[in-house]
Design a protein around this motif. Structure first.
Motif, PDB file in Angstrom:
ATOM      1  N   MET A   6     -42.441 -24.770 -75.089  1.00 32.09           N
ATOM      2  CA  MET A   6     -43.270 -23.937 -74.216  1.00 32.09           C
ATOM      3  C   MET A   6     -42.585 -22.610 -73.922  1.00 32.09           C
ATOM      4  O   MET A   6     -43.239 -21.558 -73.887  1.00 32.09           O
ATOM      5  CB  MET A   6     -43.560 -24.680 -72.911  1.00 32.09           C
ATOM      6  N   ARG A   7     -41.280 -22.657 -73.710  1.00 27.34           N
ATOM      7  CA  ARG A   7     -40.540 -21.419 -73.407  1.00 27.34           C
ATOM      8  C   ARG A   7     -40.580 -20.442 -74.579  1.00 27.34           C
ATOM      9  O   ARG A   7     -40.619 -19.221 -74.384  1.00 27.34           O
ATOM     10  CB  ARG A   7     -39.092 -21.791 -73.086  1.00 27.34           C
ATOM     11  N   LEU A   8     -40.600 -20.958 -75.791  1.00 23.91           N
ATOM     12  CA  LEU A   8     -40.639 -20.103 -76.976  1.00 23.91           C
ATOM     13  C   LEU A   8     -42.059 -19.770 -77.419  1.00 23.91           C
ATOM     14  O   LEU A   8     -42.242 -19.043 -78.397  1.00 23.91           O
ATOM     15  CB  LEU A   8     -39.899 -20.788 -78.128  1.00 23.91           C
ATOM     16  N   PRO A  54     -48.238 -16.531 -72.747  1.00 22.42           N
ATOM     17  CA  PRO A  54     -47.491 -16.146 -71.537  1.00 22.42           C
ATOM     18  C   PRO A  54     -47.592 -17.178 -70.422  1.00 22.42           C
ATOM     19  O   PRO A  54     -46.668 -17.311 -69.616  1.00 22.42           O
ATOM     20  CB  PRO A  54     -48.127 -14.810 -71.132  1.00 22.42           C
ATOM     21  N   VAL A  55     -48.698 -17.913 -70.347  1.00 26.37           N
ATOM     22  CA  VAL A  55     -48.840 -18.926 -69.291  1.00 26.37           C
ATOM     23  C   VAL A  55     -47.862 -20.065 -69.521  1.00 26.37           C
ATOM     24  O   VAL A  55     -47.138 -20.497 -68.609  1.00 26.37           O
ATOM     25  CB  VAL A  55     -50.293 -19.448 -69.236  1.00 26.37           C
ATOM     26  N   LEU A  56     -47.800 -20.580 -70.760  1.00 29.83           N
ATOM     27  CA  LEU A  56     -46.896 -21.679 -71.059  1.00 29.83           C
ATOM     28  C   LEU A  56     -45.438 -21.269 -70.871  1.00 29.83           C
ATOM     29  O   LEU A  56     -44.636 -22.012 -70.283  1.00 29.83           O
ATOM     30  CB  LEU A  56     -47.126 -22.158 -72.490  1.00 29.83           C
ATOM     31  N   SER A  57     -45.088 -20.099 -71.364  1.00 30.51           N
ATOM     32  CA  SER A  57     -43.705 -19.646 -71.228  1.00 30.51           C
ATOM     33  C   SER A  57     -43.330 -19.392 -69.769  1.00 30.51           C
ATOM     34  O   SER A  57     -42.211 -19.692 -69.343  1.00 30.51           O
ATOM     35  CB  SER A  57     -43.481 -18.377 -72.049  1.00 30.51           C
ATOM     36  N   SER A  58     -44.254 -18.893 -68.969  1.00 32.46           N
ATOM     37  CA  SER A  58     -43.980 -18.635 -67.551  1.00 32.46           C
ATOM     38  C   SER A  58     -43.811 -19.934 -66.771  1.00 32.46           C
ATOM     39  O   SER A  58     -42.929 -20.050 -65.914  1.00 32.46           O
ATOM     40  CB  SER A  58     -45.103 -17.792 -66.937  1.00 32.46           C
ATOM     41  N   VAL A  59     -44.663 -20.913 -67.051  1.00 32.94           N
ATOM     42  CA  VAL A  59     -44.544 -22.211 -66.379  1.00 32.94           C
ATOM     43  C   VAL A  59     -43.219 -22.877 -66.725  1.00 32.94           C
ATOM     44  O   VAL A  59     -42.526 -23.437 -65.853  1.00 32.94           O
ATOM     45  CB  VAL A  59     -45.731 -23.114 -66.747  1.00 32.94           C
ATOM     46  N   ALA A  60     -42.833 -22.825 -67.988  1.00 34.55           N
ATOM     47  CA  ALA A  60     -41.562 -23.422 -68.399  1.00 34.55           C
ATOM     48  C   ALA A  60     -40.387 -22.702 -67.738  1.00 34.55           C
ATOM     49  O   ALA A  60     -39.431 -23.341 -67.276  1.00 34.55           O
ATOM     50  CB  ALA A  60     -41.425 -23.366 -69.919  1.00 34.55           C
ATOM     51  N   TRP A  61     -40.460 -21.380 -67.656  1.00 35.61           N
ATOM     52  CA  TRP A  61     -39.381 -20.618 -67.008  1.00 35.61           C
ATOM     53  C   TRP A  61     -39.285 -20.968 -65.533  1.00 35.61           C
ATOM     54  O   TRP A  61     -38.179 -21.130 -64.992  1.00 35.61           O
ATOM     55  CB  TRP A  61     -39.636 -19.123 -67.178  1.00 35.61           C
ATOM     56  N   ALA A  62     -40.425 -21.086 -64.845  1.00 39.26           N
ATOM     57  CA  ALA A  62     -40.421 -21.412 -63.417  1.00 39.26           C
ATOM     58  C   ALA A  62     -39.850 -22.817 -63.185  1.00 39.26           C
ATOM     59  O   ALA A  62     -39.100 -23.048 -62.222  1.00 39.26           O
ATOM     60  CB  ALA A  62     -41.828 -21.308 -62.847  1.00 39.26           C
ATOM     61  N   TYR A  63     -40.197 -23.747 -64.055  1.00 38.87           N
ATOM     62  CA  TYR A  63     -39.673 -25.110 -63.938  1.00 38.87           C
ATOM     63  C   TYR A  63     -38.151 -25.093 -64.060  1.00 38.87           C
ATOM     64  O   TYR A  63     -37.436 -25.689 -63.239  1.00 38.87           O
ATOM     65  CB  TYR A  63     -40.307 -25.988 -65.012  1.00 38.87           C
TER      66      TYR A  63
END
Length: 326
Positions: A108-110, A114-123
């Motif tokens: 998800m981070r890669l 942008p939604v998936l990468s942002s959620v993974a970063w926040a987690y």
């Protein structure tokens, strides 16, 4: 073509004097070099200092008011063995959650989404930024926020009945580990050359199949070593679950010391159990790394016995000049 030396008169030496000819001098073998290895006196001094410190430490523990007979009796006691089993169980389950969820978060981070990468970063930001002990207590007291767990017609129960010490420790340790495993997996995926992915796409492979069949197998060489370290660290971090009454190894030692007043003896038994568990998994990690290193290294890394032999014989360094050593 004639040799210039053939024009020299027979009675005149080639070098203008009474010495040997160039051919004879060049053909003569050089003297054997006697290479003397460098003496590393600093190593011997350092070894002596370390041995003295170890001897003083052993003497201090041997002369302390510790009942070593109690340590010998309790090392195989069922109470500590059961605590070690609970520690191992919570570690394995939490690590499974961390590896699976961490891999998903890394993808998800890669992701270009942008939604998936942002959620993974926040987690990752949240779980890496808060202490594990705080997360354990948050999960254990979740009933303050949610009195009941209502999943509709599937399941409904009070949160106090659902969030047992085991479940709270499992969620806290597993979800926290997933944040670290996500970064480890992301680094491993990015270590694979981009040309591998492009070649797979050129052959018509989809992104998911490329990730599963091409990228991840090559990334395992980078992922395995830190994952093994995380597993061993998880084995010790699980001791924080004592704060919510989960019967792992550290809590058993703490209760034993409170009940018998043999506090130091209980902690020594706990330490020996942790050392035994970490040693077993360290050996397993080593051979797992050797397995995944087969395709990258022409020569596999040395085994622990080979390393020990090398360390014991490293005080006298063989000469690299050539010849014989004295």
């Amino acid at each position: 073509m004639t040799d210039p030396l053939d024009k020299v008169p027979a009675d005149v030496p080639p070098d203008g004097g009474g010495g040997e000819s160039p051919r004879t001098a060049s053909a003569a073998a050089p003297d054997t070099i006697k290479a003397i290895p460098v003496r590393h006196y600093g190593r011997w001094v350092g070894t002596a200092v370390v041995l003295v410190l170890v001897a003083l430490l052993v003497k201090a523990f041997a002369g302390a008011n510790i009942q070593w007979s109690v340590v010998g009796e309790q090392i195989t006691n069922g109470t500590f063995a059961l605590g070690a089993w609970e520690t191992l169980k919570i570690t394995v389950y939490s690590m499974l959650i961390g590896v699976v969820l961490g891999t998903v978060l890394a993808v998800m981070r890669l992701s270009p989404n942008p939604v998936l990468s942002s959620v993974a970063w926040a987690y990752i930001w949240f779980f890496r930024g808060t202490p594990v002990l705080v997360q354990i207590l948050l999960w254990f007291n979740l009933s303050i926020v949610f009195a009941t767990l209502d999943l509709g017609f599937i399941y409904k129960n009070e949160m106090n009945q659902v969030m047992t010490p085991f479940v709270a420790a499992l969620l806290a340790l597993g979800l926290n580990e997933a944040a670290y495993m996500a970064e480890i997996c992301r680094a491993g995926i990015q270590s694979v050359d981009q040309g591998q992915t492009e070649a797979a796409h050129a052959l018509g492979m989809k992104s998911t199949k490329t990730m599963r069949r091409i990228v991840l197998p090559q990334a395992m060489r980078v992922i395995i070593p830190p994952t093994g370290n995380e597993f061993i660290n998880m084995l010790k971090t699980s001791s924080l679950a004592f704060a919510i009454g989960y019967g792992e190894l550290f809590l058993r030692g703490r209760e034993f010391g409170s009940r018998t007043l043999a506090i130091m003896e209980g902690y020594i038994v706990v330490s020996l159990w942790y050392l035994a568990l970490t040693t077993v998994f360290t050996i397993g990690q080593y051979y797992l790394e050797r397995y995944f290193a087969r395709g990258a290294n022409r020569t596999l890394p040395p085994t622990p016995l080979e390393r020990l032999k090398r360390q014991l014989t490293s005080f006298r360094v063989p000469s690299k000049v050539g010849g014989t050593t004295v």
